[in-house]
Design a protein around this motif. Structure first.
Motif, short mmCIF file in Angstrom:
data_model
loop_
_atom_site.label_atom_id
_atom_site.label_comp_id
_atom_site.label_asym_id
_atom_site.label_seq_id
_atom_site.Cartn_x
_atom_site.Cartn_y
_atom_site.Cartn_z
N LYS A 266 0.51 -1.27 0.04
CA LYS A 266 -0.02 0.04 0.21
C LYS A 266 0.78 0.80 0.15
O LYS A 266 -0.03 2.12 -0.47
N GLU B 73 0.76 7.63 -1.42
CA GLU B 73 -0.95 7.30 -1.01
C GLU B 73 -0.20 6.98 0.11
O GLU B 73 0.87 6.74 0.51
N THR C 274 -3.69 5.37 2.98
CA THR C 274 -4.34 3.67 3.15
C THR C 274 -4.02 4.04 4.93
O THR C 274 -3.22 4.19 5.61
N GLY D 119 -7.04 -0.23 4.66
CA GLY D 119 -6.52 -0.39 2.59
C GLY D 119 -8.28 0.74 2.58
O GLY D 119 -9.06 1.07 1.73
N LYS D 120 -9.16 0.68 3.82
CA LYS D 120 -10.21 1.22 3.47
C LYS D 120 -10.82 2.35 2.68
O LYS D 120 -11.07 3.54 2.56
N LYS D 121 -9.78 3.48 3.94
CA LYS D 121 -8.94 4.12 3.32
C LYS D 121 -8.11 4.99 2.81
O LYS D 121 -7.06 4.88 2.62
N ARG D 122 -8.50 5.93 1.68
CA ARG D 122 -7.47 6.24 0.41
C ARG D 122 -7.09 7.45 0.72
O ARG D 122 -8.04 8.06 0.66
N THR E 63 -4.04 10.41 -0.54
CA THR E 63 -2.27 11.08 -1.14
C THR E 63 -1.57 11.93 0.49
O THR E 63 -2.46 12.38 0.33
N ASP F 111 -4.58 -7.65 5.69
CA ASP F 111 -5.21 -6.63 5.47
C ASP F 111 -7.12 -7.53 4.87
O ASP F 111 -7.68 -6.86 5.39
N ASP G 288 3.80 7.02 9.62
CA ASP G 288 3.07 6.29 8.74
C ASP G 288 2.65 5.05 9.85
O ASP G 288 1.55 4.21 9.93
N ARG H 148 -5.77 9.05 9.25
CA ARG H 148 -7.45 8.67 9.81
C ARG H 148 -8.05 9.63 9.77
O ARG H 148 -8.95 8.76 9.75
#
Ligand code: TMP
Ligand code: ASP
Length: 240
Positions: free
Chosen positions: A12, A32, A34, A38-41, A43, A126, A198, A217
């Protein structure tokens, strides 16, 4: 690196490319971002170069203090060179202060001090939402040998002590973080992946301000500025 280098793996936040040396890979940090498996994406502007630099500084610091890592050096501005490893699908989280999922799970106010560091294991998957596991699951599923898990846990606690002591004078409180480990072809266990805003929670020592991915987040704004501030302080800690 040429455009023809072979992409070995894409996650990711990073891509892993082959190099001329079969035991060395190039890790490219993407902008990028996430969250929530990975549900929220989105940049984060310049995140790749900032996280590559932060990881480089922290891996260098840990290596200098006797922690075996995959880190070999920098390449391009968003690229690191690292020893090629197979990632063990067990994420090791260490926490000093209750936040995030621990605060939720145990009903603790975020910011509650933990009397001792808490170490947790999560299955890196994930699709399953990285479920929490313990050493019995690791054993039963054959995810890592007992000796490997012991080394991972010891290394994670040592990384916690080293990083917390290094960051505190820079005005950064190490709330919690996640580590990944890998095995080389020869079977050597190394700290791998990245160490960045991150994968860590950093709070300003004085104000408690969040300087990490929680800003993304939780849609708090000022994400890039926070990542830059962490880098600025780490560079100051290197003496420029
Ligand atoms: P958590 O409170 O969401 O469980 O996260 C604990 C720490 O681990 C926090 O610093 C963020 C990091 N983390 C990751 O780097 N990747 C992940 O997939 C998860 C769940 C947490
Ligand atoms: N990095 C993980 C994801 O992309 C979890 C997180 O940071 O919230 O879902």
């Amino acid at each position: 690196m040429t455009g023809t280098a072979k992409l070995l793996h894409e996650g990711k936040a990073k891509q892993v490319y082959a190099t001329d040396d079969p035991e060395v890979v190039l890790i490219r940090f993407k902008d990028e971002a996430t969250a929530f498996d990975g549900k929220k994406r989105g940049t984060i502007e310049a995140k790749g170069p900032i996280n590559a630099r932060i990881s480089s500084i922290l891996f260098t610091y840990l290596e200098a203090n006797g922690v075996a890592t995959h880190y070999l050096g920098t390449a391009g501005e968003r690229d690191l060179l690292a020893r090629r490893v197979t990632i063990i699908p067990v994420e090791v989280v260490v926490r000093n202060i209750a936040a995030g999922s621990l605060a939720r799970r145990l009903g603790l106010a975020e910011g509650t001090n933990l009397e001792l560091p808490v170490l947790e294991l999560y299955l890196k998957d994930d699709e399953l939402g990285d479920p929490m596991i313990n050493r019995y699951h690791v054993r039963a599923l054959g995810l890592a040998a007992d000796a490997e898990l012991e080394t991972m846990e010891e290394a994670a606690l040592r990384v916690n002590a080293l990083l917390a002591a290094h960051l505190e004078p820079l005005g950064l409180r190490l709330v919690d973080f996640k580590l990944e480990f890998g095995r080389t072809a020869a079977g050597r266990l190394l700290l791998a992946d990245e160490i960045s805003p991150d994968t860590c929670r950093f709070w300003d020592v004085r104000t408690g301000e969040k300087l990490d991915k929680d800003r993304f987040r939780r849609d708090m704004g000022g994400v890039e500025e926070a990542y830059r501030e962490v880098l600025r302080r780490l560079e100051a800690g290197q003496g420029g």
